[in-house]
Design an enzyme around this catalytic site. Structure first.
Site, PDB file in Angstrom:
ATOM      1  N   CYS A  93       0.836  -1.198   0.000  1.00 35.08           N
ATOM      2  CA  CYS A  93       0.000   0.000   0.000  1.00 35.08           C
ATOM      3  C   CYS A  93       0.873   1.251   0.000  1.00 35.08           C
ATOM      4  O   CYS A  93       1.960   1.281   0.579  1.00 35.08           O
ATOM      5  CB  CYS A  93      -0.964   0.007   1.178  1.00 35.08           C
ATOM      6  SG  CYS A  93      -0.272   0.576   2.736  1.00 35.08           S
ATOM      7  N   GLU A  94       0.379   2.278  -0.647  1.00 30.69           N
ATOM      8  CA  GLU A  94       1.158   3.502  -0.771  1.00 30.69           C
ATOM      9  C   GLU A  94       1.148   4.346   0.496  1.00 30.69           C
ATOM     10  O   GLU A  94       1.919   5.294   0.618  1.00 30.69           O
ATOM     11  CB  GLU A  94       0.640   4.344  -1.943  1.00 30.69           C
ATOM     12  CG  GLU A  94      -0.779   4.838  -1.786  1.00 30.69           C
ATOM     13  CD  GLU A  94      -1.290   5.552  -3.022  1.00 30.69           C
ATOM     14  OE1 GLU A  94      -2.127   6.460  -2.852  1.00 30.69           O
ATOM     15  OE2 GLU A  94      -0.876   5.212  -4.146  1.00 30.69           O
ATOM     16  N   HIS A  95       0.284   4.017   1.442  1.00 29.00           N
ATOM     17  CA  HIS A  95       0.193   4.816   2.657  1.00 29.00           C
ATOM     18  C   HIS A  95       1.213   4.409   3.722  1.00 29.00           C
ATOM     19  O   HIS A  95       1.714   5.261   4.459  1.00 29.00           O
ATOM     20  CB  HIS A  95      -1.214   4.722   3.251  1.00 29.00           C
ATOM     21  CG  HIS A  95      -2.263   5.291   2.352  1.00 29.00           C
ATOM     22  ND1 HIS A  95      -3.561   4.817   2.302  1.00 29.00           N
ATOM     23  CD2 HIS A  95      -2.195   6.286   1.428  1.00 29.00           C
ATOM     24  CE1 HIS A  95      -4.252   5.509   1.411  1.00 29.00           C
ATOM     25  NE2 HIS A  95      -3.443   6.401   0.868  1.00 29.00           N
ATOM     26  N   HIS A  96       1.500   3.105   3.824  1.00 30.49           N
ATOM     27  CA  HIS A  96       2.424   2.638   4.857  1.00 30.49           C
ATOM     28  C   HIS A  96       3.557   1.773   4.301  1.00 30.49           C
ATOM     29  O   HIS A  96       4.446   1.358   5.040  1.00 30.49           O
ATOM     30  CB  HIS A  96       1.663   1.837   5.919  1.00 30.49           C
ATOM     31  CG  HIS A  96       0.563   2.613   6.583  1.00 30.49           C
ATOM     32  ND1 HIS A  96      -0.747   2.538   6.170  1.00 30.49           N
ATOM     33  CD2 HIS A  96       0.601   3.498   7.608  1.00 30.49           C
ATOM     34  CE1 HIS A  96      -1.486   3.342   6.929  1.00 30.49           C
ATOM     35  NE2 HIS A  96      -0.703   3.938   7.810  1.00 30.49           N
ATOM     36  N   GLN A 134      -5.783  -0.438  -3.150  1.00 29.25           N
ATOM     37  CA  GLN A 134      -6.413  -1.581  -3.820  1.00 29.25           C
ATOM     38  C   GLN A 134      -7.438  -1.142  -4.852  1.00 29.25           C
ATOM     39  O   GLN A 134      -7.590  -1.775  -5.903  1.00 29.25           O
ATOM     40  CB  GLN A 134      -7.065  -2.500  -2.786  1.00 29.25           C
ATOM     41  CG  GLN A 134      -7.628  -3.783  -3.383  1.00 29.25           C
ATOM     42  CD  GLN A 134      -8.124  -4.742  -2.323  1.00 29.25           C
ATOM     43  OE1 GLN A 134      -7.531  -4.856  -1.262  1.00 29.25           O
ATOM     44  NE2 GLN A 134      -9.227  -5.429  -2.588  1.00 29.25           N
ATOM     45  N   HIS A 162      -4.843  -6.390   4.218  1.00 30.94           N
ATOM     46  CA  HIS A 162      -3.896  -5.274   4.292  1.00 30.94           C
ATOM     47  C   HIS A 162      -3.167  -5.316   5.624  1.00 30.94           C
ATOM     48  O   HIS A 162      -3.783  -5.204   6.682  1.00 30.94           O
ATOM     49  CB  HIS A 162      -4.647  -3.948   4.147  1.00 30.94           C
ATOM     50  CG  HIS A 162      -5.213  -3.719   2.782  1.00 30.94           C
ATOM     51  ND1 HIS A 162      -4.860  -2.642   2.004  1.00 30.94           N
ATOM     52  CD2 HIS A 162      -6.094  -4.445   2.040  1.00 30.94           C
ATOM     53  CE1 HIS A 162      -5.505  -2.701   0.843  1.00 30.94           C
ATOM     54  NE2 HIS A 162      -6.266  -3.780   0.855  1.00 30.94           N
ATOM     55  N   CYS A 164      -1.466  -3.115   6.933  1.00 25.29           N
ATOM     56  CA  CYS A 164      -1.606  -1.861   7.673  1.00 25.29           C
ATOM     57  C   CYS A 164      -2.815  -1.908   8.609  1.00 25.29           C
ATOM     58  O   CYS A 164      -2.925  -1.099   9.531  1.00 25.29           O
ATOM     59  CB  CYS A 164      -1.722  -0.665   6.724  1.00 25.29           C
ATOM     60  SG  CYS A 164      -3.107  -0.741   5.584  1.00 25.29           S
TER      61      CYS A 164
END
Length: 201
Positions: A93-96, A134, A162, A164
């Site tokens: 994921c691009e956030h974490h 996603q 996920h 995260c």
């Protein structure tokens, strides 16, 4: 209305950092966690992490359109759904920048031509090996198939866990996220859509 942007907070994007710069970034993160990047157990870690990242994010170097470029038209009039089920999916994921692990189901309704079935699995890998959410991943796979193959319709469903959510934050290891993208007849024809959903169960 124009937003005031503090230029001090903008990091100039370097499109091609060196391997040494990447390894130094890993060492900095190790030190930030409170450990010593120069101790025996961690001395080779920056090298290993950089090698792993090269594999994890190899999708940026691949052209998804080229993967679907070779098609076959001698299909004896085949005009039914083609489905590849349970494609193993590994992404981040691009956030974490933590793993997204799950499966993808990909289907399309041919329009006089088909593509090798392994190509659809490879297409999933190309987009999975990039940073994204996603929802974006699901849409990219479907829209590429629609654009390149020009089928009567495309369906993509991803069911993934996920990390995260499972190993940090809300800590819900039993959760999974389901996203789908329906195009063409999969969107407009309820019978086709229902058949797809039934077949992937």
């Amino acid at each position: 209305m124009t937003k005031n942007i503090n230029n001090e907070n903008i990091i100039k994007f370097n499109p091609d950092p060196s391997r040494e710069e990447a390894m130094q970034a890993v060492k900095t993160l190790i030190a930030w966690t409170g450990d010593n990047p120069n101790r025996e157990g961690l001395i080779e870690t920056p090298k290993r992490v950089v090698d792993a990242y090269k594999e994890f994010f190899d999708g940026y170097k691949m052209n998804p359109d080229e993967i679907l470029s070779k098609t076959f038209e001698e299909v004896e009039g085949y005009d039914e759904m083609v489905i590849i089920k349970n494609i193993r999916l590994e992404s981040h994921c691009e956030h974490h920048i933590v793993p997204i692990l799950g499966i993808a189901h990909v289907a399309y309704m041919p329009n006089k031509k088909v593509v090798g079935i392994s190509k659809l699995a490879r297409l999933v890998d190309v987009y999975a090996k990039r940073l994204q959410i996603q929802e974006t991943l699901t849409a990219q796979i479907a829209e590429t198939i629609q654009r390149v193959l020009d089928p009567l319709g495309v369906a993509v469903l991803i069911d993934a866990s996920h990390q995260c959510m499972t190993t940090r934050g809300v800590h819900k290891p039993e959760s999974s996220t389901v996203t789908k993208r329906m195009l063409g007849v999969f969107k407009t024809d309820e019978n086709v859509r229902s058949e797809f959903m039934e077949l992937i169960r």
